[in-house]
Scaffold this motif. Structure first.
Motif, PDB file in Angstrom:
ATOM      1  N   ASP A 424       8.882 -15.361 -80.296  1.00  0.00           N
ATOM      2  CA  ASP A 424       8.090 -14.134 -80.364  1.00  0.00           C
ATOM      3  C   ASP A 424       8.146 -13.431 -79.007  1.00  0.00           C
ATOM      4  O   ASP A 424       7.580 -13.932 -78.023  1.00  0.00           O
ATOM      5  CB  ASP A 424       6.645 -14.456 -80.723  1.00  0.00           C
ATOM      6  CG  ASP A 424       5.815 -13.211 -80.982  1.00  0.00           C
ATOM      7  OD1 ASP A 424       6.064 -12.166 -80.347  1.00  0.00           O
ATOM      8  OD2 ASP A 424       4.899 -13.277 -81.826  1.00  0.00           O
ATOM      9  N   ARG A 706      -3.102 -17.662 -85.767  1.00  0.00           N
ATOM     10  CA  ARG A 706      -3.417 -16.265 -86.041  1.00  0.00           C
ATOM     11  C   ARG A 706      -4.163 -15.638 -84.868  1.00  0.00           C
ATOM     12  O   ARG A 706      -3.931 -14.476 -84.506  1.00  0.00           O
ATOM     13  CB  ARG A 706      -4.282 -16.172 -87.304  1.00  0.00           C
ATOM     14  CG  ARG A 706      -3.542 -16.395 -88.615  1.00  0.00           C
ATOM     15  CD  ARG A 706      -2.607 -15.247 -88.982  1.00  0.00           C
ATOM     16  NE  ARG A 706      -3.294 -13.981 -89.090  1.00  0.00           N
ATOM     17  CZ  ARG A 706      -3.933 -13.548 -90.184  1.00  0.00           C
ATOM     18  NH1 ARG A 706      -3.960 -14.324 -91.270  1.00  0.00           N
ATOM     19  NH2 ARG A 706      -4.516 -12.379 -90.212  1.00  0.00           N
ATOM     20  N   LEU A 709      -1.693 -15.008 -81.907  1.00  0.00           N
ATOM     21  CA  LEU A 709      -0.655 -14.002 -82.138  1.00  0.00           C
ATOM     22  C   LEU A 709      -1.206 -12.675 -82.641  1.00  0.00           C
ATOM     23  O   LEU A 709      -0.431 -11.776 -82.983  1.00  0.00           O
ATOM     24  CB  LEU A 709       0.380 -14.558 -83.120  1.00  0.00           C
ATOM     25  CG  LEU A 709       1.131 -15.791 -82.578  1.00  0.00           C
ATOM     26  CD1 LEU A 709       1.984 -16.422 -83.665  1.00  0.00           C
ATOM     27  CD2 LEU A 709       1.978 -15.423 -81.379  1.00  0.00           C
ATOM     28  N   SER A 785       3.299 -21.389 -87.843  1.00  0.00           N
ATOM     29  CA  SER A 785       4.123 -20.872 -88.934  1.00  0.00           C
ATOM     30  C   SER A 785       4.793 -19.558 -88.585  1.00  0.00           C
ATOM     31  O   SER A 785       5.824 -19.206 -89.153  1.00  0.00           O
ATOM     32  CB  SER A 785       3.268 -20.701 -90.193  1.00  0.00           C
ATOM     33  OG  SER A 785       2.236 -19.751 -89.971  1.00  0.00           O
ATOM     34  N   GLN A 786       4.212 -18.814 -87.627  1.00  0.00           N
ATOM     35  CA  GLN A 786       4.777 -17.518 -87.259  1.00  0.00           C
ATOM     36  C   GLN A 786       5.959 -17.640 -86.311  1.00  0.00           C
ATOM     37  O   GLN A 786       6.621 -16.630 -86.030  1.00  0.00           O
ATOM     38  CB  GLN A 786       3.694 -16.646 -86.607  1.00  0.00           C
ATOM     39  CG  GLN A 786       2.484 -16.381 -87.495  1.00  0.00           C
ATOM     40  CD  GLN A 786       1.375 -17.393 -87.243  1.00  0.00           C
ATOM     41  OE1 GLN A 786       1.636 -18.553 -86.895  1.00  0.00           O
ATOM     42  NE2 GLN A 786       0.133 -16.967 -87.444  1.00  0.00           N
ATOM     43  N   ARG A 853       3.678 -19.829 -96.592  1.00  0.00           N
ATOM     44  CA  ARG A 853       4.989 -19.553 -97.160  1.00  0.00           C
ATOM     45  C   ARG A 853       5.021 -19.802 -98.669  1.00  0.00           C
ATOM     46  O   ARG A 853       6.064 -19.685 -99.304  1.00  0.00           O
ATOM     47  CB  ARG A 853       6.050 -20.412 -96.467  1.00  0.00           C
ATOM     48  CG  ARG A 853       6.161 -20.107 -94.982  1.00  0.00           C
ATOM     49  CD  ARG A 853       7.021 -21.108 -94.258  1.00  0.00           C
ATOM     50  NE  ARG A 853       7.104 -20.765 -92.845  1.00  0.00           N
ATOM     51  CZ  ARG A 853       8.021 -19.953 -92.319  1.00  0.00           C
ATOM     52  NH1 ARG A 853       8.939 -19.414 -93.088  1.00  0.00           N
ATOM     53  NH2 ARG A 853       8.014 -19.679 -91.039  1.00  0.00           N
ATOM     54  N   PRO A 872      -1.379 -11.826 -94.167  1.00  0.00           N
ATOM     55  CA  PRO A 872      -1.120 -10.696 -93.259  1.00  0.00           C
ATOM     56  C   PRO A 872      -0.515  -9.480 -93.961  1.00  0.00           C
ATOM     57  O   PRO A 872      -0.869  -8.339 -93.625  1.00  0.00           O
ATOM     58  CB  PRO A 872      -0.160 -11.288 -92.230  1.00  0.00           C
ATOM     59  CG  PRO A 872      -0.476 -12.746 -92.225  1.00  0.00           C
ATOM     60  CD  PRO A 872      -0.813 -13.081 -93.641  1.00  0.00           C
ATOM     61  N   ASP A 935       6.411 -12.499 -94.900  1.00  0.00           N
ATOM     62  CA  ASP A 935       5.248 -11.689 -94.556  1.00  0.00           C
ATOM     63  C   ASP A 935       4.486 -12.199 -93.350  1.00  0.00           C
ATOM     64  O   ASP A 935       3.645 -11.517 -92.806  1.00  0.00           O
ATOM     65  CB  ASP A 935       4.255 -11.640 -95.738  1.00  0.00           C
ATOM     66  CG  ASP A 935       4.882 -11.019 -96.973  1.00  0.00           C
ATOM     67  OD1 ASP A 935       5.806 -10.216 -96.802  1.00  0.00           O
ATOM     68  OD2 ASP A 935       4.437 -11.341 -98.087  1.00  0.00           O
ATOM     69  N   VAL A 936       4.746 -13.420 -92.956  1.00  0.00           N
ATOM     70  CA  VAL A 936       3.933 -14.049 -91.931  1.00  0.00           C
ATOM     71  C   VAL A 936       4.210 -13.432 -90.571  1.00  0.00           C
ATOM     72  O   VAL A 936       5.359 -13.262 -90.216  1.00  0.00           O
ATOM     73  CB  VAL A 936       4.207 -15.569 -91.918  1.00  0.00           C
ATOM     74  CG1 VAL A 936       3.398 -16.216 -90.815  1.00  0.00           C
ATOM     75  CG2 VAL A 936       3.857 -16.167 -93.245  1.00  0.00           C
TER      76      VAL A 936
END
Length: 936
Positions: A424, A706, A709, A785-786, A853, A872, A935-936
């Motif tokens: 990221d 969450r 991020l 997960s992101q 997911r 999200p 989508d995550v």
């Protein structure tokens, strides 16, 4: 390669051969391609003596030779034998110089008749040096800041030397080998001197006053050793000459510095200079504490940045952008007529195209230079620094050439030891912001900010940030030095730790303040844990004990620290701009939690130091406080009396609640609160370092991810989306419309909220200490997960360690490097913990962070707001749908909605126009049954 000694160092510094103690501890690291390499014994050699030490100790090993005498030098080498019997070669010899002195020879000197407060000065003395000079060492200190020249050349690269200490009780001295700077015959020593921190005015809202003195002064001596065994001392005294007329006309930390090059005196620090008009010096009658050799690295110029953009503001000012918020000053190369005055003003951000100088408060942060017309000149201030990204230039002859201006980065010259990277880019930029914030604020002392009329050593800031700092840079000597000042200031206050060290604030900031005063216990404990240094606990133990005793004197036998003035969870984002202490977490809860923590730290430290009676006494007091905390503030159902994230994080992370079922309920409620706030941060200075640990440790890793991020305001990444290049003081120092937060206190370079980086290192990447000093590592990645990748590297006291993980489909591959002479506990999701030895390792496990997911359930206006925020894509679609009808309504919905299970989306947009319901319903229907993995 089998095994080689990679590095050998003495005590706490890499930057100098000088040591501040007669018995410097030794540390060495080993590079080996042999898996599981462990040291069985070490041979240490110094001059003609060799000592054999059995065992695997290799970090801060006690000095095995006779104590060094003042002025002594030696070389040390080490050779190791492994458990398998193989032996390394001898290491490269390490030179060690005793940087301390038996007796301080010089007196304090300064201007005899200054004509204004804080007047800069030039000092000089000519002296002969006879034949056969073998060695020359310069020892100097100052009440203020000094730059020393010998025969016209600087003696070293130090800046603002000797730095800021608690001048009334402690000063440090520089020790510099200047043998090569002297020659047989006449020589000259010259000193540039300014007030810096010593003469600065401290305080807020127009009540700033000088705390220490009105004028700077200097003390030092040259120690000359000759081949025939004779010695000579050239010390500060009446023989010196002084002038208050020089190119530096005014200088201040806050105000900036002003030069008039027409007043330069070429050759003033060389022999033969005509010092007619100079006067005898004033011998200062201020009693100087015996100077001690520095244990922290000095401040240096550590980098340079060019101009990346030049603009003209709406008011017509030329503004330079250096692309990075930094701490330092400008160097300019310019040519112009005599009398031309160039003015440089500094700021961290722009507002409506102009320098935003409001956040500087009373700090002028302005430098200027008057040219002498002699031709091109390169000029840089000497005794000041600023926090800035932007600078305005006025008075430049002709058009400003961006290539003629350079930003010079200043900070204590610490060795970088820690790195983080991920998939990221916003998270990586945030981590880089943390690094830059630390660099700028670790300047002589750990300051809160580098730009406004403050720049003070706030104890609360470093208390929360110390773990992150210890990973990113080798800062033990730096913080150990500052802790000595803390202990000195504490002695003046009967055990109470001031909120800033050195202590220069009065008024409401005097008293026992939780989270701030606890720096006395927490910072030494962190240094022990991260650097394996029992010595720092031993040196600070009386300070640690005195702090908790001072608090216990207030609390009595109740176990509760309540009803006193506190700063609390400072800068909770819900607090009003003008009342940063008004946090959601009750200040009494915060105070009692910190008392319990500090009592336990003192008990644990006492046990390590063999103070058995103290260990038992403080452990009992800690348990009494924990019990009082539970009785007063925790319900059996797992709710806190103060229903705020910080309260839950304190109860969990400080071990105040031990019952497993209650802890689970507390963690669940914390996760509910975090989701209720839309995964936007809800903690201040004291809760922020704890909340992600409390969530992840309580089984709510997804919520922690969450939160980390999140890009909406308030969050760690919101400033990154607004262009931040350092961590801000407030979550919203810059508002979403681009204007500066209207609070009186707004900084764009504060490291405290960057303390979450420690969790990124230990949990997101998975690299942390299992035992003090990383003697045993903990490899425990928890993939978010992101993210598809994360990595942390750290130069531990035993060598470089690293952990990285990569997601491929539903599998996670972890690669770890464990340094020689260590081992690691490996804790992977879904597996029992196990131990590995030194070497390179690879592990694979199933991805368990994947509920996001899975296939998306049916979503509609009847879905709970919790279901919407936990998806999200659904959250974004809902906001976009509302904004398509009414952008203002969408903004209010985003800020005001509570994201809970018991409230439907329809209820949360009550009274909206019918078009909003239709738009939201259609948007959610379009998402139903789509794959959430993208989508995550």
């Amino acid at each position: 390669m089998s095994a080689v000694v990679e590095r050998l160092r003495a005590e706490l510094r890499d930057d100098s051969a000088g040591v501040a103690t007669p018995a410097p501890r030794l540390t060495w690291t080993v590079a080996s391609d042999e898996p599981g390499w462990v040291q069985a014994s070490a041979e240490l050699r110094s001059n003609d003596r060799t000592v054999l030490l059995d065992g695997s100790d290799s970090v801060l090993v006690a000095w095995p030779f006779a104590p060094l005498e003042a002025g002594a030098s030696c070389e040390v080498a080490v050779r190791l034998t492994a458990e398998n019997g193989q032996r390394t070669g001898w290491s490269a010899p390490l030179r060690i110089d005793a940087a301390f002195t038996d007796a301080w020879q010089g007196v304090l000197i300064g201007l005899a008749q200054p004509d204004r407060a804080a007047q800069p000065a030039l000092l000089r003395r000519e002296f002969p040096v006879g034949a056969g000079l073998r060695r020359a060492r310069l020892f100097f200190t100052a009440l203020g800041a000094a730059e020393v020249e010998l025969n016209g050349e600087p003696v070293d690269a130090g800046v603002l030397a000797p730095g800021w200490t608690s001048y009334r009780d402690r000063v440090v001295h520089e020790t510099i080998d200047v043998t090569d700077s002297l020659h047989e015959g006449d020589n000259t020593i010259g000193v540039r001197l300014a007030g810096a921190w010593y003469t600065e005015k401290y305080g807020f809202h127009g009540f700033a006053e000088r705390v220490y003195g009105d004028q700077p002064s200097f003390s030092g001596h040259l120690e000359l050793e000759f081949a025939d065994g004779s010695t000579r001392i050239v010390a500060t005294g009446q023989e010196w000459r002084a002038s208050g007329t020089g190119p530096v006309t005014d200088s201040g930390i806050y105000a900036g510095e002003h030069h008039d090059l027409r007043l330069d005196r070429p050759g003033w620090s060389r022999t033969g200079f005509d010092d007619t008009g100079w006067s005898a010096v004033r011998v200062v009658d201020t009693e100087l504490p015996r100077p001690e050799a520095r244990i922290a690295p000095p401040v240096h110029r550590t980098g340079e940045l060019p101009v990346v953009d030049l603009t003209v503001s709406p008011s017509g000012r030329t503004i330079l952008d250096f692309g990075q918020n930094l701490v330092g000053r400008l160097r300019v190369t310019v040519d112009g007529p005599a009398g031309t005055r160039i003015v440089l003003r500094h700021a961290e951000v722009l507002e409506q195209g102009e320098l935003a100088v409001g956040p500087l408060r009373a700090a002028e942060a302005t430098d200027s230079v008057i040219l002498d017309g002699s031709g091109p000149v390169t000029w840089e201030p000497v005794f000041t620094f600023h926090g800035f990204r932007y600078a305005s230039v006025e008075g430049w002859p002709g058009e400003v050439d961006p290539a003629a201006v350079t930003a010079v980065v200043l900070n204590t010259d610490l060795t970088r030891t820690g790195w983080f990277a991920s998939s990221d880019p916003l998270l990586d930029r945030f981590h880089e912001n943390v690094v830059w914030g630390m660099r700028g604020n670790f300047l002589s002392i750990p300051t809160d900010c580098p730009q406004r009329d403050e720049r003070l050593g706030w104890t609360g800031d470093i208390q929360v940030f110390a773990p992150t700092a210890s990973f990113l840079f080798d800062c033990e000597g730096f913080l150990a030095s500052w802790l000595r000042d803390l202990a000195q200031e504490q002695r003046r206050r009967h055990g109470v730790v001031p909120v800033v060290v050195p202590a220069v604030l009065a008024g409401p900031f005097i008293g026992t303040i939780a989270g701030w005063g606890d720096a006395a216990t927490v910072v030494p404990w962190v240094l022990h844990q991260r650097f394996g240094d029992l010595g720092v606990l031993r040196e600070q133990y009386s300070s640690m004990r005195d702090w908790v005793d001072a608090v216990l004197a207030e609390t009595g036998d109740s176990g509760l620290w309540a009803g006193t003035f506190q700063l609390g969870d400072w800068l909770d984002p819900s607090a009003p701009p003008d009342r940063p202490d008004k946090a959601r977490a009750d200040a009494d809860i915060v105070a009692t939690a910190y008392l319990a923590r500090s009592l336990q730290i003192v008990a644990d430290s006492a046990a390590l130091l063999g103070e058995t009676a103290d260990a038992e006494r403080y452990a009992a007091a800690a348990e009494r406080t924990r019990a009082a905390f539970r009785s007063e503030y925790v319900t059996p159902a797992g709710r806190m009396l103060s229903d705020a994230p910080t309260a839950y994080a304190l109860a969990l992370e400080f071990g105040l609640v031990t019952d497993a079922a209650v802890r689970e309920r507390l963690a669940t409620r914390l996760a509910v609160l975090v989701r209720r706030d839309g995964y936007r941060i809800g903690t201040g200075f004291l809760g922020t370092p704890l909340v992600t640990d409390a969530l992840a440790g309580g089984g709510h890793l997804a919520a922690a991810g969450r939160l980390l991020l999140q890009t909406e305001n308030p969050s760690w990444l919101y400033p990154v989306t607004m262009g931040a290049t350092t961590v801000w003081e407030r979550w919203d120092s810059l508002l979403e419309d681009g204007t500066v937060n209207p609070g009186e206190m707004t900084s764009f370079n504060h490291y405290a909220l960057g303390a979450v980086a420690d969790w990124m290192h230990r949990t997101v990447a998975g690299l942390g200490p299992e035992e003090p000093g990383y003697r045993r590592l903990r490899i425990a990645p928890r993939p978010l997960s992101q993210l598809d990748f994360a990595e942390a590297r750290h130069r531990t006291p035993y060598g470089e360690a690293s952990v990285s993980w990569t997601r491929t489909g539903d599998r996670i591959t972890v690669t770890a490097v464990v340094p020689a002479n260590t081992s690691a506990v490996v804790a992977l999701p879904g597996r029992d913990e196990f131990v590995v030895t030194a070497g390179r390792h690879e592990f694979v496990f199933d991805d368990t962070a994947g509920q996001a997911r899975l296939a998306r359930p049916s979503l509609s206006l009847e879905s709970s707001t919790a279901e919407i925020i936990d998806d999200p894509a659904a959250y974004r679609a809902t906001l976009a749908a509302i904004a398509s009808v009414d952008p203002g309504l969408a903004d209010g919905f985003r800020r005001q909605t509570e994201w809970v299970q018991g409230r439907t989306l329809r209820q949360s947009i009550l009274f909206a126009p019918a078009e909003v319901y239709s738009a939201v319903g259609d948007a959610l229907a379009a998402l139903t049954s789509t794959d959430r993995s993208t989508d995550v």
